[in-house]
Design an enzyme around this catalytic site. Structure first.
Site, PDB file in Angstrom:
ATOM      1  N   PHE A 174       1.226   3.575   2.262  1.00 30.00           N
ATOM      2  CA  PHE A 174       1.809   3.940   3.717  1.00 30.00           C
ATOM      3  C   PHE A 174       2.762   2.541   4.260  1.00 30.00           C
ATOM      4  CE2 PHE A 174      -1.406   7.167   4.874  1.00 30.00           C
ATOM      5  CZ  PHE A 174      -0.900   8.224   4.178  1.00 30.00           C
ATOM      6  N   GLY A 206       0.834  -1.238  -0.234  1.00 25.31           N
ATOM      7  CA  GLY A 206       0.060   0.073   0.057  1.00 25.31           C
ATOM      8  C   GLY A 206       1.008   1.153   0.009  1.00 25.31           C
ATOM      9  N   VAL A 224       2.526  -5.345   4.023  1.00 27.42           N
ATOM     10  CA  VAL A 224       2.274  -6.098   5.121  1.00 27.42           C
ATOM     11  C   VAL A 224       2.824  -7.698   4.583  1.00 27.42           C
ATOM     12  CG1 VAL A 224       0.465  -7.554   6.281  1.00 27.42           C
ATOM     13  CG2 VAL A 224       0.095  -5.188   5.413  1.00 27.42           C
ATOM     14  N   ASP A 245     -11.360   3.673   5.975  1.00 27.07           N
ATOM     15  CA  ASP A 245     -10.729   2.905   5.040  1.00 27.07           C
ATOM     16  C   ASP A 245     -11.443   1.394   5.033  1.00 27.07           C
ATOM     17  OD1 ASP A 245      -9.356   2.489   2.443  1.00 27.07           O
ATOM     18  OD2 ASP A 245      -7.510   1.984   3.337  1.00 27.07           O
TER      19      ASP A 245
END
Length: 933
Positions: free
Chosen positions: A668, A666, A671, A763
């Site tokens: 930011f 993503g 994962v 989100d």
């Protein structure tokens, strides 16, 4: 002209190609593709309008279209352009200087993109500009004084950029200004006096703008002002009494500043005021009538929120507090220096939903008139000097969600009438002088799902079997009482319990083996009781158990070595003289030696040799514990519970952040899945080099610090370190969810309605809602969360971001984040699950959306849009097929009801959408029907 009304004038093929050419000029650097032919040209030009007279482009309306790239300088050639709306896209780079050629331009919407650089000084060439919206970008340096040449400018929202250099005094020349906002910019400096020239000003917002100095008195002579928001700055001095001149004022927010002195505003003149927030200032005064301003609020009949918390107010709370508006929903007077009795007149405020009086010096009884506040949802009276009994009338508060009376001097029994508060999520009565037995009525409150804290009182008797009815409870604190008898085996019914604290009582017998069913248990403390029997080996099977205290009982036998017992720092067994074995760090004799020594040494010898030393250790431990227990148990437990991990451990756990372990990427963060201490985990590595990532990390940490729910993703720990190159490194470590992602509603209901402050997720989408091994849903990723009703940094980060298709439409025009936005996202999720069509599916164009696609199918054509796999799954069941026709009808009715919920949640106007509370209620009703099929 309203750009939503006109129709594109296309009389000939040449006109089509002219418009096509104009659009290519405008977007020549954006990622967009067109097919051939007039029809595809026409489709591509949706949102581009031209005039009938000159057949030239006059309006471009391309908001929220997912456009990327830079804005072409050739846009300056569209000399007939009047409206250019490109908000809520992903344009980047500088704003072209050529825009200054568009002298006919009336509105320019470039908000919520990634434009950087400066605001071009030649913007003054747009001499007819009335509405300039540049908020939520990455613009830097000063606000150019050339904007002051735009004599027709009325709307100038510049919020959430990186503008510095203060507010230029030249802006005072824009005398038609109606709305001006610099919120979320590090502007600095003071507010210029020339802003007092804006006689038409209605809304002004300087939230988190690093402003200092005093507020010019001239601003409060602007009689048309309806909204003043100056919160979270460094403004000083007394608040000018001339604020009273703003007779149309509806919102006054001056919180989180350094205003001082006596509050002298005459609120009697502000008859339209709805929201007054002055919390977190220094209104310190030694005058006896310091709180008399409350009297002037009695004429404010529209007042809904009054925030006066943490302001150093002194004195008594006047009785006139009870004649405030019956529209008042929120009253904050916490963390001041108020003393004396609570006025009985508070019971007149029947519209109150939140009453926050904690952290003062109130004394005397809680009057029974408190029972009149039947709309109350949150009552915070903790950390005062209140005495007497808890009034029986408290049971009238049937809407109460959180009741916090801890750290007072309340006495007598716990009233059984609290069992009528059947919406309670939190009940905190700890640190008082309450006595008597625990009423079974409060143990039968099935709503209690967060905290029941009765610790540090004088309660006696046994713990009733009804405690097992608290099936949804997360934390149970009963420590430091005089409770006796056996620990009831019925505690095993508390299936979601994560903290069980029973220390410092008189419990006896064994720890019931039935507690093995507490699979969610993370902390268990039964120390300083009279428990006996074999050390409970079954506790090693509780995989989530991270803190265990069995000290100062009479347990015997071998210490297990698995689970929580494998880590000597995670459990305590001191003060049990007849135990052996365990991990080597404990230093205990092995069990064979213990048996041999017991045969050779008479028992009285062992007692004599060990009694004195054990007594000293016990006294020291008890003194340490008493000091520790004065703190909030949830906070101290949390600090002990989280393990520490290093960059090196995370590097190894993810195999060097290999792509094979990458779950998703993503803006930011990235994962990864990994293994840490033989445990599967998910690691969210923050992209600190990206703007906003640091704030996202801090916001998510703050969210996880404030919330806990069975349907929220479980955070294990965080890592704040440096990598091997010396760069800052931050990561969050979560429980790994093995079954991917889907949807959830209960967690949304929790963060919207049962958290203080209210949290907006911002989100919600499929990848942020995960399923564990038991197919239980967990909402995660709070990196964009907003904390409503607070002025902390979480609300002030730049950029409203989300995912196209799931973001509520009102965010596209700069509206504030609300829980209704999460409801919209949830509704889209619900419709996507039921139809198996994402909101960005190729079929959704030319005005057709997922919302309209489903709403057109209701009520008679439900099965035309439902994913066929849903019904097929039921048809594989033999019992279902025995009464197929009737069961299919029931299922179709249920599916239609679910679709109606999704459609209701995705309406354009936030006020028309269902609340999360209503959604959960309706879905539970539908689930009951499903389970009976």
């Amino acid at each position: 002209m309203n750009p939503k009304q006109p129709i594109i004038y296309l009389p000939s093929s040449s006109s089509v190609h002219f418009l096509y050419y104009a659009l290519i000029i405008l977007l020549s650097y954006t990622r967009i593709s067109f097919g051939g032919g007039n029809e595809t040209d026409y489709q591509a030009l949706t949102g581009v309008y031209c005039g009938k007279r000159h057949r030239r482009v006059t309006h471009v309306v391309l908001e929220s279209q997912g456009l990327e790239g830079s804005l072409s300088p050739h846009v300056g050639n569209l000399s007939f352009l009047r409206d250019l709306w490109l908000g809520n896209n992903s344009f980047q780079g500088a704003i072209p200087r050529e825009l200054g050629r568009l002298f006919r331009l009336r509105s320019l919407y470039l908000y919520q993109n990634k434009f950087n650089g400066t605001i071009q000084t030649n913007i003054f060439g747009c001499s007819n500009l009335q509405d300039l919206r540049l908020f939520y970008n990455e613009l830097v340096r000063n606000i150019p004084k050339e904007i002051s040449f735009l004599s027709k400018l009325t709307f100038l929202p510049l919020g959430h950029n990186k503008l510095t250099g203060g507010i230029t005094p030249f802006l005072g020349n824009n005398t038609l200004m109606k709305l001006f906002s610099t919120s979320g910019n590090p502007l600095g400096r003071s507010i210029p006096d020339t802003l007092g020239h804006w006689k038409n000003l209605e809304i002004v917002s300087f939230v988190t703008s690093s402003l200092s100095g005093t507020i010019p008195y001239s601003i409060f002579n602007l009689s048309l002002l309806t909204n003043i928001s100056f919160d979270d700055n460094h403004l000083t001095g007394p608040l000018p009494p001339s604020i009273s001149n703003c007779s149309k004022l509806g919102v006054l927010d001056m919180s989180e500043n350094k205003f001082s002195g006596k509050l002298t505003i005459d609120f009697a003149k502000l008859r339209d005021i709805r929201y007054t927030q002055l919390s977190n200032n220094i209104f310190e005064s030694k005058e006896a009538d310091q709180m008399n301003f409350i009297d002037s609020l009695k004429n404010c009949t529209k007042l809904e929120k009054l925030g006066l918390g943490n302001c150093k107010f002194q004195g008594v709370l006047p009785r006139s507090i009870g004649i405030l508006s019956n529209q008042l929903h929120n009253l904050y007077l916490h963390e001041n220096q108020l003393h004396g009795n609570l006025p009985t007149s508070i019971g007149n405020l029947v519209g109150l939903e939140m009453l926050s009086l904690f952290g003062n010096q109130f004394s005397g009884n809680i009057q029974s008139t408190i029972g009149n506040l039947q709309n109350l949802k949150v009552l915070g009276l903790y950390e005062n000097q209140l005495s007497g009994q808890i009034p029986h009338a408290m049971g009238n508060l049937s809407m109460l969600l959180h009741l916090q009376l801890y750290s007072n001097m309340l006495e007598g029994v716990i009233p059984s009438s609290l069992g009528n508060c059947n919406h309670l999520l939190t009940l905190s009565l700890n640190d008082n002088k309450l006595n008597g037995k625990i009423p079974t009525q409060i143990l039968q409150l099935s709503s209690l799902s967060l905290i029941l804290d009765l610790s540090q009182n004088n309660l006696f008797g046994s713990l009733p079997q009804e405690v097992g009815d608290l099936k949804m409870l997360s934390e149970l604190y009963l420590y430091e009482n005089n409770l006796s008898g056996n620990i009831p085996s019925s505690l095993s019914g508390c299936a979601t319990l994560s903290v069980l604290s029973l220390e410092g009582n008189l419990f006896q017998g064994t720890i019931p083996p039935s507690l093995i069913s507490l699979k969610a248990l993370e902390e268990l403390d039964v120390s300083r009781n009279n428990l006996s029997g074999q050390l409970p080996k079954f506790l090693e099977q509780l995989k989530l158990l991270e803190y265990l205290n069995l000290s100062y009982n009479d347990f015997e036998g071998e210490v297990p070595m698995l689970g929580v017992f494998a880590n000597s720092s995670a459990f305590s067994i001191m003060g049990n003289s007849r135990i052996c074995g365990g991990v080597i760090e404990l230093g205990l004799p092995n069990c064979k030696e213990t048996k041999d020594n017991t045969k050779r040494n008479p028992l009285f010898v062992i007692v004599i040799l060990s009694a004195s030393s054990l007594f000293i250790i016990a006294c020291l431990a008890y003194a340490w514990y008493k000091n520790k227990s004065k703190r909030q148990p949830s906070q101290s437990a949390t600090s002990e519970r989280f393990m520490k991990v290093s960059y090196n451990q995370i590097l190894k756990a993810t195999d060097g952040f290999s792509e094979a372990n990458l779950i998703r990427n993503g803006g930011f963060s990235s994962v990864y899945k990994g293994i840490l201490d033989d445990r599967f985990i998910a690691i969210k590595v923050i992209h600190l080099q990206n703007r906003g990532a640091q704030r996202s990390f801090m916001r998510e940490c703050e969210a996880w610090r404030n919330i806990r729910h069975r349907n929220l993703l479980k955070i294990i720990t965080s890592c704040s370190s440096v990598d091997f190159q010396g760069n800052d490194f931050k990561a969050l470590v979560y429980e790994f969810m093995s079954n991917g992602s889907l949807h959830a509603a209960s967690a949304l209901d929790y963060i919207h309605n049962h958290c203080e402050p209210t949290i907006v997720h911002s989100d919600l989408k499929p990848s942020n809602i995960l399923l564990d091994d038991d197919m239980v849903t967990h909402v995660g990723d709070f990196g964009l969360a907003r904390f409503l009703g607070t002025t902390s940094y979480q609300n002030n980060s730049t950029g409203i971001r989300g995912t196209i298709g799931y973001v509520a439409p009102e965010y596209g025009i700069g509206n504030e984040m609300t829980s209704s936005g999460d409801v919209y996202s949830f509704g889209i999720l619900l419709l996507e699950v039921m139809t198996r069509k994402p909101p960005t599916d190729n079929i959704f164009n030319e005005g057709l959306s997922l919302h309209t696609f489903v709403s057109m199918a209701l009520p008679d054509h439900v099965m035309d849009v439902i994913d066929v796999n849903i019904l097929n799954a039921y048809q594989e069941d033999d019992i279902f097929m025995q009464n197929k026709e009737a069961n299919v009808k029931k299922i179709e009715e249920c599916l239609a009801s679910i679709l109606k919920i999704g459609v209701s949640c995705t309406l354009d106007f936030p006020s028309q959408r269902m609340s999360t509370k209503e959604v959960v209620h309706e879905l539970k009703h539908i689930l009951d029907i499903f389970q009976n099929i």
